[in-house]
Design a protein around this motif. Structure first.
Motif, PDB file in Angstrom:
ATOM      1  N   LEU A   9      -4.244   2.253   5.913  1.00  0.00           N
ATOM      2  CA  LEU A   9      -5.556   2.108   5.292  1.00  0.00           C
ATOM      3  C   LEU A   9      -6.088   3.468   4.867  1.00  0.00           C
ATOM      4  N   PRO A  10      -6.918   3.503   3.816  1.00  0.00           N
ATOM      5  CA  PRO A  10      -7.628   4.745   3.500  1.00  0.00           C
ATOM      6  C   PRO A  10      -8.469   5.188   4.692  1.00  0.00           C
TER       7      PRO A  10
ATOM      8  N   HIS B 298     -19.004   3.771   4.445  1.00  0.00           N
ATOM      9  CA  HIS B 298     -18.982   2.299   4.423  1.00  0.00           C
ATOM     10  C   HIS B 298     -19.549   1.678   5.694  1.00  0.00           C
TER      11      HIS B 298
ATOM     12  N   ASP C  46     -13.592  -0.732  -4.195  1.00  0.00           N
ATOM     13  CA  ASP C  46     -12.378  -1.348  -3.647  1.00  0.00           C
ATOM     14  C   ASP C  46     -12.264  -1.091  -2.147  1.00  0.00           C
ATOM     15  N   GLU C  47     -12.570   0.134  -1.728  1.00  0.00           N
ATOM     16  CA  GLU C  47     -12.545   0.444  -0.299  1.00  0.00           C
ATOM     17  C   GLU C  47     -13.591  -0.380   0.444  1.00  0.00           C
TER      18      GLU C  47
ATOM     19  N   VAL D 221     -11.892   3.625   5.150  1.00  0.00           N
ATOM     20  CA  VAL D 221     -11.867   2.233   5.614  1.00  0.00           C
ATOM     21  C   VAL D 221     -11.644   2.191   7.124  1.00  0.00           C
TER      22      VAL D 221
ATOM     23  N   ARG E 118       0.830  -1.208   0.000  1.00  0.00           N
ATOM     24  CA  ARG E 118       0.000   0.000   0.000  1.00  0.00           C
ATOM     25  C   ARG E 118       0.863   1.257   0.000  1.00  0.00           C
TER      26      ARG E 118
END
Length: 430
Positions: free
Chosen positions: A365-366, A380, A337-338, A369, A241
């Motif tokens: 991580l984003p 999310h 994707d997230e 997320v 990442r």
């Protein structure tokens, strides 16, 4: 992980299921009242080896509290493609004597179809009903009677009991009485909320367990050390990442021989068709590429410590959540994707038996997320709660939340079915 599994994963794991995948082929022709507005929850039945041994279906009508007729149930089961599923493993389908009389369920039955007769005790002639189901090719399940008397001697194949319905001492007495009258009969305990309760059920001779325990941490394993292999996998994910050089990723992999062996096995599989064997880990990582390596590492977190059953169950649940979240995200224009990553990592604390915050601190991580997983915030978070509601068979709450999220119920049903089908295809027989 075997070479056939590598081929299966990388042939189909390049992306989650498409947003509008066609429904699976249905072997049985549904009645005229097709396209039933029913939502089925697929509740896992966990066997003694801690694997998913089968499923229990729980239907809900999407048109209010209307009763489900036999014809509607039959059509809905055909739409769920239940016959191939029941050919492979136990499938528990609840229905009443009236529903059985209202439609022909024979085309839907397979070797492991168990019809849970919800009102067997009230039937005028329960033996005739059981015999009819057996003749049609199905098996019969019923609720364990309060008094283990002559009713327990009916040729029922599986008894279902609510684990917290009676005190443990009384439950043990009922099971002992049942064993005397029906030795070897199958038993399913519902409402199991912890792995300690699961282990107790095994000591009581119960065949299958269902309940919220599958997605919970096992306190008996909490003192175990996270394996070096899993730490290496997490560090490699973090490096990918961060777009670290392949040489640095290879150096991390070399900290653990198990990771090196699996990566070399993967690079040398027939999937890549190389004329010679790859012997170096850096060459293997270069050949695989970052995307394929990231996908494999994400799954390897669930596979690195051997095949203990429970890890495979958690992988199935995580993949189902991931696919559902990705499908819903595509529909709403969010980052699929997230969303997939949220679902995949949502059970990582149960897998590693560590607080989620401690684990995710090691992974870059984003923000969206991390917000969903750690704080139940962001775009999310509500879909993740929806996935958990479906997983726990909280169908009324799931329908309400879907409405609040402006997810059409028909789309929720389709996306849920697609996610379960895709997850099963990926890891169901791995």
């Amino acid at each position: 992980m075997s070479i056939p599994l590598f081929k299966k994963l990388f042939a189909r794991l390049s992306s989650p299921p498409p947003a509008k995948a066609s429904a699976p082929k249905v072997e049985a022709t549904p009645p005229a009242a097709a396209a039933p507005r029913l939502l089925f929850a697929w509740q896992e039945l966990i066997g003694a080896d801690r694997r998913i041994a089968g499923y229990r279906l729980l239907p809900r009508a999407l048109d209010g509290d209307a009763a489900i007729s036999g014809a509607q149930l039959s059509a809905g089961l055909a739409h769920e493609n239940v016959r191939p599923a029941a050919a492979q493993r136990p499938l528990l389908i609840p229905l009443s004597a009236a529903q059985w009389a209202d439609a022909d369920f024979t085309p839907l039955l397979a070797a492991h179809s168990h019809l849970l007769i919800t009102d067997l005790a009230a039937c005028a002639d329960p033996r005739a009903l059981i015999d009819a189901i057996h003749v049609a090719g199905g098996r019969v399940a019923a609720y364990l009677p309060w008094q283990v008397d002559a009713q327990a001697e009916l040729p029922v194949d599986l008894f279902l009991l609510e684990f917290h319905e009676v005190p443990l001492a009384a439950l043990e007495q009922r099971l002992q009485a049942l064993a005397r009258r029906r030795p070897g009969v199958g038993l399913l305990a519902d409402g199991i909320e912890s792995w300690d309760e699961f282990r107790l059920c095994q000591r009581l001779g119960i065949t299958y367990c269902s309940g919220g325990f599958t997605a919970s941490r096992d306190q008996a394993a909490s003192a175990e050390r996270i394996s070096e292999s899993r730490l290496v996998v997490i560090d490699m994910l973090n490096q990918i990442r961060a777009d670290a050089p392949l040489k640095a990723i290879a150096a991390t992999a070399m900290r653990d021989p198990a990771v090196v062996v699996k990566l070399l096995e993967m690079a040398n599989s027939p999937l890549y068709g190389l004329p010679r064997k790859v012997a170096g880990i850096e060459e293997a990582i270069t050949l695989l590429g970052r995307d394929a390596l990231y996908r494999w590492l994400s799954l390897a977190m669930f596979r690195m410590d051997g095949d203990n059953g429970r890890d495979g169950t958690l992988l199935m649940l995580a993949m189902g959540r991931a696919a559902l979240l990705a499908g819903l995200a595509r529909d709403s224009g969010q980052a699929a994707d997230e969303a997939f990553l949220v679902g995949l990592l949502s059970l990582i604390d149960c897998l590693l038996e560590r607080p989620l915050s401690e684990i995710l601190a090691r992974i870059q991580l984003p923000e969206a997320v991390a917000a969903a997983l750690l704080r139940n915030e962001g775009p999310h978070a509500p879909p993740l709660q929806l996935a958990i509601m479906l997983e726990r068979c909280q169908l009324d709450q799931a329908v309400i939340l879907a409405g609040a999220l402006q997810i059409p119920t028909a789309r929720l049903v389709a996306c849920y079915r697609e996610a379960l089908s895709w997850a099963t295809a990926q890891v169901g027989d791995a």
